[in-house]
Design an enzyme around this catalytic site. Sequence first.
Site, mmCIF file in Angstrom:
data_model
loop_
_atom_site.group_PDB
_atom_site.id
_atom_site.type_symbol
_atom_site.label_atom_id
_atom_site.label_comp_id
_atom_site.label_asym_id
_atom_site.label_seq_id
_atom_site.Cartn_x
_atom_site.Cartn_y
_atom_site.Cartn_z
ATOM 1 C CG ASP A 52 34.081 38.792 26.473
ATOM 2 O OD1 ASP A 52 33.510 37.900 25.810
ATOM 3 O OD2 ASP A 52 34.870 38.541 27.405
ATOM 4 C CG ASN A 121 43.690 38.606 33.940
ATOM 5 O OD1 ASN A 121 42.605 38.009 33.922
ATOM 6 N ND2 ASN A 121 44.031 39.476 33.007
ATOM 7 C CG HIS A 123 39.709 38.552 32.515
ATOM 8 N ND1 HIS A 123 40.320 38.816 31.310
ATOM 9 C CD2 HIS A 123 39.167 37.311 32.375
ATOM 10 C CE1 HIS A 123 40.151 37.788 30.509
ATOM 11 N NE2 HIS A 123 39.455 36.867 31.130
ATOM 12 C CD GLU A 128 41.784 42.257 30.913
ATOM 13 O OE1 GLU A 128 41.463 41.357 31.707
ATOM 14 O OE2 GLU A 128 42.451 42.029 29.886
HETATM 15 P P1 PGA Z 1 38.359 30.062 29.598
HETATM 16 O O1 PGA Z 1 38.355 31.655 29.702
HETATM 17 O O2 PGA Z 1 36.931 29.621 29.844
HETATM 18 O O3 PGA Z 1 38.783 29.790 28.192
HETATM 19 O O4 PGA Z 1 39.292 29.546 30.635
HETATM 20 C C1 PGA Z 1 37.860 32.272 30.843
HETATM 21 C C2 PGA Z 1 38.072 33.764 30.797
HETATM 22 O O5 PGA Z 1 39.133 34.238 30.347
HETATM 23 O O6 PGA Z 1 37.178 34.503 31.243
#
Ligand code: PGA
Length: 228
Positions: A52, A121, A123, A128
């Site tokens: 992403d 959340n 995701h 999302e």
């Molecule tokens: P993080 O992000 O590894 O920085 O906790 C995870 C995500 O948002 O998929």
Amino acid sequence: MEVADAIGECLGPVALFCPASGDTPGLLYQELARRVAGGMLDVEGWQFVGLDEWVGMNGEDPGSCRNSLDKELFEPLQIDPRRICFFDGRAADPENECALAERFIREHGRIDLAVLGIGMNGHIAMNEPGTDIDGRSHVVELHPVTRQTGQKYFNGPRALERGITLGMGTLLDARHIFLLAVGGHKASVVQRALEGPVTAEWPASLLRQHAGLRVFLDREAASALGKA
Ligand code: PGA
């Protein structure tokens, strides 16, 4: 390190690897770099596809997904950029970036391994809450939680409005999926993903439909399991 061992076991000398950016996999990438430098792991035949990116950013932007993976993974592993397909969030036509990624994956058959984190959340990548389970790569309006938590990657406040992401369908086609989480702040998020209903409202729960899913948690991230 268990997850690095598992990568070595399930990725052959020729493979398409989809690595997440974010805070979660940092130690894993350090370990992969150590193994490559020590001649314990051969990644010469690996190709990479980005998971992403924030719309409006690419590898030139500190804090972007590509920039952090360049620093944490691609440069330490000395990966030739021609072996990497990554969304360019600064491209004039972000939809075309989606088509390019899907074509790159098709040319390689499918993703051999996706290493994924989980958002606050629920995701997965930038899929999302409410995402399409069969979705392919797409441009997405970011959820308020993603806009907020994403600030941690940048030196100052950023307007994070849209992203480009591989779709849930694209990811569920992968041969292997590793879901990683570390830290107590992920405990309830992980519990909902692994023990709550399988629903697009909590995209990480959709991964339970994948036969090749393996989950790697530290003690804190696993601390809410079995207690709901
Ligand atoms: P993080 O992000 O590894 O920085 O906790 C995870 C995500 O948002 O998929």
